[in-house]
Design an enzyme around this catalytic site. Structure first.
Site, PDB file in Angstrom:
ATOM      1  N   LYS A 182       1.018  -1.069  -0.081  1.00 29.94           N
ATOM      2  CA  LYS A 182       0.124   0.088   0.004  1.00 29.94           C
ATOM      3  C   LYS A 182       0.865   1.252  -0.014  1.00 29.94           C
ATOM      4  O   LYS A 182       1.908   1.357   0.652  1.00 29.94           O
ATOM      5  CB  LYS A 182      -0.894  -0.098   1.229  1.00 29.94           C
ATOM      6  CG  LYS A 182      -1.619   1.253   1.348  1.00 29.94           C
ATOM      7  CD  LYS A 182      -2.562   1.116   2.811  1.00 29.94           C
ATOM      8  CE  LYS A 182      -1.841   1.804   3.856  1.00 29.94           C
ATOM      9  NZ  LYS A 182      -2.720   1.626   5.113  1.00 29.94           N
ATOM     10  N   GLY A 235     -11.579   3.335   6.501  1.00 23.54           N
ATOM     11  CA  GLY A 235     -11.926   1.944   5.948  1.00 23.54           C
ATOM     12  C   GLY A 235     -11.465   1.931   4.522  1.00 23.54           C
ATOM     13  O   GLY A 235     -11.651   0.704   3.876  1.00 23.54           O
TER      14      GLY A 235
HETATM   15  C1  R5P Z   1      -1.731   2.171   8.872  1.00 30.75           C
HETATM   16  O1  R5P Z   1      -0.701   1.768   8.054  1.00 30.75           O
HETATM   17  C2  R5P Z   1      -2.900   1.349   9.650  1.00 30.75           C
HETATM   18  O2  R5P Z   1      -2.184   0.051   9.859  1.00 30.75           O
HETATM   19  C3  R5P Z   1      -4.144   1.116   9.104  1.00 30.75           C
HETATM   20  O3  R5P Z   1      -4.015   0.337   7.773  1.00 30.75           O
HETATM   21  C4  R5P Z   1      -4.898   2.310   8.642  1.00 30.75           C
HETATM   22  O4  R5P Z   1      -4.792   3.059   9.939  1.00 30.75           O
HETATM   23  C5  R5P Z   1      -6.165   2.315   8.161  1.00 30.75           C
HETATM   24  O5  R5P Z   1      -6.632   3.468   7.820  1.00 30.75           O
HETATM   25  P1  R5P Z   1      -7.746   3.504   6.886  1.00 30.75           P
HETATM   26  O6  R5P Z   1      -8.904   2.834   7.368  1.00 30.75           O
HETATM   27  O7  R5P Z   1      -8.179   5.255   6.949  1.00 30.75           O
HETATM   28  O8  R5P Z   1      -7.370   3.640   5.691  1.00 30.75           O
END
Ligand code: R5P
Length: 285
Positions: A186, A218
């Site tokens: 990501k 999310g």
């Molecule tokens: C970040 O690297 C965390 O592990 C989560 O993936 C992140 O906080 C998720 O954020 P969102 O739900 O806003 O994509």
């Protein structure tokens, strides 16, 4: 040992006290007219060790509250005070992303280390924050509990971390499920926008468990789920330790093809179906 709740963790603290067969201290929480916080211990304190259990969902309030509880407990001659913050606020600002920024968790760790004898949390965003503490810092893992919860709902699943940081959560869940695990790559573009690199996985006609520490907007988990659906995944369940779920996050998750979202009560929400009381109690034994 006595168990002292923060205002956002009264159920959880009570559950932990019951599991440990220790005294739960009643606390009065109030606001002054100008919104300042007031706490008062309502029970007589005769122990020299206290555990404050205070999740930091409403970050600033919980932090100030833990300082006030500390002060009240010290006045009652409590010698040792442990802070349990199941969701540790400000932990995501753990380095400078831009010049001039504060490293928020570093200054908080400095203050906590002056006051508390030990700090316990659950699945902090990055484990390296431990270095900012000069008292023992324990990070507990609630992912196995989430995996136990979904165990009978999934058939021969593959467990997926939606980014590299989540690989350790995927591994932790996969161990309980005796399943394979993998992760996606990501890139975060803005706090609300992410991009996941294409990756083909063996998910056709298979169940998938996506695991992360936090689901905030999310975006991360929904993007991963869409990608898995496009590759023919059958049932997808999303599990996270801290269901922060900002705005329409749940809607976004269900629209991406996820059948169920499950989180713990470190951050109380409508998907907080798994309690971390046992995880905390075991570490305090
Ligand atoms: C970040 O690297 C965390 O592990 C989560 O993936 C992140 O906080 C998720 O954020 P969102 O739900 O806003 O994509």
């Amino acid at each position: 040992m006595i168990i002292v709740p923060g205002s956002q963790s009264q159920n959880l603290a009570y559950e932990v006290a019951k599991l440990l067969n220790e005294k739960y201290v009643r606390v009065e929480f109030k606001r002054f007219p100008d919104n300042e916080i007031y706490v008062r211990l309502l029970d007589e304190i005769n122990d020299d060790k206290a555990v404050i259990i205070s999740t930091q969902r409403n970050q600033n309030d919980a932090i100030v509250e833990s300082f006030l509880l500390y002060d009240a407990l010290k006045d009652e001659a409590v010698e040792e005070i442990i802070l349990v913050a199941p969701y540790l606020a400000y932990a995501r600002q753990d380095k400078k992303f831009n010049p001039g920024e504060a490293i928020s968790i570093r200054i908080l760790a400095k203050i906590y280390s002056k006051l508390f004898d030990k700090v316990i949390t659950i699945n902090p965003h990055e484990e390296h924050i431990k270095e900012f503490f000069t008292v023992p810092f324990i990070s507990l893992d609630a992912v196995p509990k989430l995996a136990e919860y979904v165990k009978d709902k999934l058939d021969n699943p593959i467990v997926l971390g939606p980014d590299q940081g989540a690989l350790r959560f995927a591994k932790s869940a996969a161990e309980v499920l005796n399943a394979e695990y993998d992760y996606l790559e990501k890139t975060r573009i803005t706090p609300t926008e992410i991009k996941i690199a294409p990756k083909n996985l063996d998910v056709k006609d298979r169940d998938v468990l996506i695991v992360d520490d936090i689901i905030s907007t999310g975006g991360t988990v929904a993007t991963a789920a869409k990608m898995m659906k496009e590759q023919g995944a059958k049932k997808i369940i999303a599990a996270c330790v801290h269901p922060v779920l900002i705005g329409d996050a749940l809607n976004k998750l269900y629209s991406s093809g996820i059948e169920e979202v499950v989180g713990t009560n470190t951050f109380s929400s409508e998907v907080s179906k798994v309690s971390v009381a046992e995880v905390i109690a075991n570490s305090l034994k």
